[in-house]
Design a protein around this motif. Sequence first.
Motif, PDB file in Angstrom:
ATOM      1  N   TYR A  56       0.793  -1.234   0.000  1.00  0.00           N
ATOM      2  CA  TYR A  56       0.000   0.000   0.000  1.00  0.00           C
ATOM      3  C   TYR A  56       0.825   1.283   0.000  1.00  0.00           C
ATOM      4  CZ  TYR A  56      -4.395  -2.356  -0.011  1.00  0.00           C
ATOM      5  OH  TYR A  56      -5.460  -3.107  -0.411  1.00  0.00           O
TER       6      TYR A  56
ATOM      7  N   ILE B  83       0.574   3.265  -3.180  1.00  0.00           N
ATOM      8  CA  ILE B  83      -0.790   3.739  -3.443  1.00  0.00           C
ATOM      9  C   ILE B  83      -1.114   4.925  -2.553  1.00  0.00           C
ATOM     10  CG2 ILE B  83      -3.219   3.069  -3.385  1.00  0.00           C
ATOM     11  CD1 ILE B  83      -2.230   0.219  -4.043  1.00  0.00           C
TER      12      ILE B  83
ATOM     13  N   LEU C  24       0.821   7.901  -3.744  1.00  0.00           N
ATOM     14  CA  LEU C  24       0.178   8.417  -4.953  1.00  0.00           C
ATOM     15  C   LEU C  24      -0.969   9.356  -4.606  1.00  0.00           C
ATOM     16  CD1 LEU C  24       0.273   7.588  -8.093  1.00  0.00           C
ATOM     17  CD2 LEU C  24      -1.847   6.411  -7.539  1.00  0.00           C
TER      18      LEU C  24
ATOM     19  N   THR D 266     -11.264  -3.983 -16.889  1.00  0.00           N
ATOM     20  CA  THR D 266     -10.165  -3.358 -16.138  1.00  0.00           C
ATOM     21  C   THR D 266      -8.819  -3.684 -16.756  1.00  0.00           C
ATOM     22  OG1 THR D 266     -10.541  -5.159 -14.605  1.00  0.00           O
ATOM     23  CG2 THR D 266     -10.986  -2.962 -13.811  1.00  0.00           C
TER      24      THR D 266
ATOM     25  N   ASP E 263      -6.078  -0.916 -18.405  1.00  0.00           N
ATOM     26  CA  ASP E 263      -4.727  -0.806 -17.851  1.00  0.00           C
ATOM     27  C   ASP E 263      -3.659  -1.291 -18.825  1.00  0.00           C
ATOM     28  OD1 ASP E 263      -2.744  -0.376 -15.986  1.00  0.00           O
ATOM     29  OD2 ASP E 263      -2.944  -2.356 -15.098  1.00  0.00           O
TER      30      ASP E 263
ATOM     31  N   PRO F  27      -3.324   4.772 -20.605  1.00  0.00           N
ATOM     32  CA  PRO F  27      -1.986   4.379 -20.158  1.00  0.00           C
ATOM     33  C   PRO F  27      -0.885   4.915 -21.072  1.00  0.00           C
ATOM     34  CG  PRO F  27      -3.447   2.492 -20.069  1.00  0.00           C
ATOM     35  CD  PRO F  27      -4.198   3.580 -20.752  1.00  0.00           C
TER      36      PRO F  27
ATOM     37  N   ASN G 261      -0.949  11.772 -10.638  1.00  0.00           N
ATOM     38  CA  ASN G 261      -1.460  11.303  -9.342  1.00  0.00           C
ATOM     39  C   ASN G 261      -2.955  11.513  -9.257  1.00  0.00           C
ATOM     40  OD1 ASN G 261       1.388  11.952  -9.132  1.00  0.00           O
ATOM     41  ND2 ASN G 261       1.174  11.482  -6.966  1.00  0.00           N
TER      42      ASN G 261
ATOM     43  N   SER H 278      -4.923   9.106 -11.519  1.00  0.00           N
ATOM     44  CA  SER H 278      -4.824   7.754 -10.978  1.00  0.00           C
ATOM     45  C   SER H 278      -5.697   7.589  -9.748  1.00  0.00           C
ATOM     46  CB  SER H 278      -3.384   7.431 -10.613  1.00  0.00           C
ATOM     47  OG  SER H 278      -2.534   7.729 -11.679  1.00  0.00           O
TER      48      SER H 278
ATOM     49  N   PHE I 277      -8.692   4.972  -9.360  1.00  0.00           N
ATOM     50  CA  PHE I 277      -8.645   4.023  -8.251  1.00  0.00           C
ATOM     51  C   PHE I 277      -9.975   4.008  -7.503  1.00  0.00           C
ATOM     52  CE2 PHE I 277      -7.273   3.239  -3.708  1.00  0.00           C
ATOM     53  CZ  PHE I 277      -7.161   1.868  -3.867  1.00  0.00           C
TER      54      PHE I 277
ATOM     55  N   SER J 171     -12.526   2.248  -9.521  1.00  0.00           N
ATOM     56  CA  SER J 171     -12.307   0.799  -9.499  1.00  0.00           C
ATOM     57  C   SER J 171     -12.820   0.204  -8.195  1.00  0.00           C
ATOM     58  CB  SER J 171     -10.830   0.461  -9.638  1.00  0.00           C
ATOM     59  OG  SER J 171     -10.252   1.179 -10.671  1.00  0.00           O
ATOM     60  N   LEU J 172     -12.524   0.886  -7.076  1.00  0.00           N
ATOM     61  CA  LEU J 172     -12.994   0.411  -5.768  1.00  0.00           C
ATOM     62  C   LEU J 172     -14.511   0.293  -5.772  1.00  0.00           C
ATOM     63  CD1 LEU J 172     -11.024   2.035  -2.840  1.00  0.00           C
ATOM     64  CD2 LEU J 172     -11.162  -0.359  -3.503  1.00  0.00           C
TER      65      LEU J 172
ATOM     66  N   ILE K  85     -15.506  -2.769  -7.633  1.00  0.00           N
ATOM     67  CA  ILE K  85     -15.329  -4.039  -6.900  1.00  0.00           C
ATOM     68  C   ILE K  85     -16.449  -4.214  -5.892  1.00  0.00           C
ATOM     69  CG2 ILE K  85     -13.699  -5.522  -5.668  1.00  0.00           C
ATOM     70  CD1 ILE K  85     -11.558  -3.522  -6.092  1.00  0.00           C
TER      71      ILE K  85
ATOM     72  N   TYR L 211     -19.134  -7.295  -5.664  1.00  0.00           N
ATOM     73  CA  TYR L 211     -19.314  -8.222  -4.538  1.00  0.00           C
ATOM     74  C   TYR L 211     -20.732  -8.191  -3.989  1.00  0.00           C
ATOM     75  CZ  TYR L 211     -14.712 -10.021  -4.549  1.00  0.00           C
ATOM     76  OH  TYR L 211     -13.587 -10.682  -4.942  1.00  0.00           O
TER      77      TYR L 211
ATOM     78  N   TRP M 216      -5.914  -3.362  -8.729  1.00  0.00           N
ATOM     79  CA  TRP M 216      -6.817  -2.480  -9.465  1.00  0.00           C
ATOM     80  C   TRP M 216      -6.184  -1.126  -9.745  1.00  0.00           C
ATOM     81  CZ3 TRP M 216     -11.999  -3.706 -10.865  1.00  0.00           C
ATOM     82  CH2 TRP M 216     -12.371  -5.012 -10.512  1.00  0.00           C
TER      83      TRP M 216
ATOM     84  N   LEU N  96       1.272   0.633 -14.582  1.00  0.00           N
ATOM     85  CA  LEU N  96       2.134   1.757 -14.934  1.00  0.00           C
ATOM     86  C   LEU N  96       2.173   2.789 -13.811  1.00  0.00           C
ATOM     87  CD1 LEU N  96       3.772   3.114 -17.156  1.00  0.00           C
ATOM     88  CD2 LEU N  96       1.669   4.137 -17.985  1.00  0.00           C
TER      89      LEU N  96
ATOM     90  N   TYR O  46       5.244   4.154 -11.587  1.00  0.00           N
ATOM     91  CA  TYR O  46       5.477   5.591 -11.482  1.00  0.00           C
ATOM     92  C   TYR O  46       5.536   6.029 -10.015  1.00  0.00           C
ATOM     93  CZ  TYR O  46       3.547  10.325 -10.973  1.00  0.00           C
ATOM     94  OH  TYR O  46       3.284  11.588 -10.563  1.00  0.00           O
TER      95      TYR O  46
END
Lengths: 272, 282
Positions: free
Chosen positions: A30, A33, A36, A206, A210, A226, A242, A245, A249, A252-253, A256, A260, B110, B114, B118
């Motif tokens: 993490y 992430i 970022l 996804t 990517d 990308p 940043n 992204s 992110f 995407s969360l 998901i 679920y 997820w 890239l 970075y």
Amino acid sequence: MELSMNQRERTVPTSRWLPWHAIVVFAFLYLPIVTLIVYSFNGSGVGGFPPRDLTLNWYRQLFADDAIWTSVLNSLLVAFAAMAISLAFGIPAALALDRANFPGKALFRRLVLLPLILPGIITGLSLLMLFQAGNVKLSLLTIVLGHGTALISVATTEVFAGLQKLDRTQEEASLDLGANYWQTFWRVTLPNLRLSIIGAALLIFTLSMDEIAVSFFLIGRDNTLPLEIWGRLRRGITPEINAISTIIFIFSLAAIVTWYRLRAKAEPELIL
Amino acid sequence: MFSRAYRAAITVPPLVWVAVFLLLPYALLFCYSFWSVSSSQEIVHSWTLDNYRQLLRVNVYWQTLLRSMWIAARVTIFSLLLGYPLAYYLSFCAGKRKDLLYQLVIIPLWVSYLVRAYAWKTILGSDGVLNTLLQYVHLTSHPLDFLLYSPFAVVLTLTHIYTPFTFLPIYAALEHIPRNLVEASHDLGASPFQTFWRVIFPLSIPGVLAGATFAFVLSLGDFLAPLLLGGPSGIMISNIVVSLFGAAYNWPLGAAISFCMLALVLALLSLSESLEKKWSFR
């Protein structure tokens, strides 16, 4: 019940270092992430500790950046088109592997799954040679063909796994009751596979969003996201990356979590 | 139970598509590796082994291949060292938190590959997060410049990317181990150490092999992390291929290198498949 659980716990070999190891691995996973996200709000740009001057400037700059949004649009377009191709050929491929015998089946299985494990550069180059030989101009279409083909592997594995769990007697009952193969396929087989298909679709989407190794060789004039990011990275670091992204992110969360929820709702009825 | 028309409908379209867009391109790659480029930069379609001879003769090519394999090997080992104990902890010790922790391993996947590479660049750079942090707490007075643009940065980044991928098959293998085997081993007087090495670990080997193959093969062929973080000493074999297909314009030689990679990957896959079969008890 409580007692037997405790007994079971005691028989398992364990070590007090295991939780610490887990914490270290999670920190490692993490750290980039979190970095970022934090530095997408950092006024003085990327890098520099501690982060200071919290700002939304990079997001403002991002929203005014047409090139990025064009590339996001291109990526979405490619992902949906690739999804259609992979599902259109991956679902029949899974059915064929599950229930048909034909010459070259073993080779076919290997070939379909190969792009999943092969470094993207090899698939990308090979397709580049094909398009060059066929005089096909590189464009978003060639990227769609590349992604669509490479990701048939994902559709096939997911749907094949679904077919393995499928109760064959339902299809037999449908045929016995006078439905023909197509009615059985559309009304029994496909609805039973819907979770595998939705799962495959999400995964393909996804992965395509990517994907860079295959696109790298098949790109024409229009960039996918990308590749747009890649182009900017070569010129230098900017917190706009940043920001975009972080936004992706969060999307995407959300995807998901939705998936679920969907599966949790559908699974009980699958068990019945 | 299925008619011939039905079987044809599910078989023919994917077969044709795969033949045109996978088999044909890979065959074309093979053909290209025996062609050459003329001085006027045109592809000469006559068969020659020159490209393969050049691979053996020019040191840079096979040395870079060896270095790439060494980088991939380190990535594989570190991914296993991080992934295996984590998978073991989740499968056997995490209890109710298992599902949540499992999700936590998946979530980094997820974030774009890239973008994660970075992010490591922004952490490791000479005015990056780590260096400024170290100076902020007065651990160093100068930025450490060996962090970025080195094989170390490439190994670190690829390990970060492939750890979840090695975790997944190992976790699946551990989850499939019948728990009563562990109890039986305990009841028959085995120590925890023996139970792990003689019952649990052998049963998890197929998962370890699958994860290791995945990490090794995919990091072997990577070219973006080395370009972004590797610097001159972190160049990998795919970077050479990229330049041969770009500025250097020698597609046939690039195809020959790619084909060697393809052959290496296929050999590794069949090796790991046969080992997996040998070690699977079901």
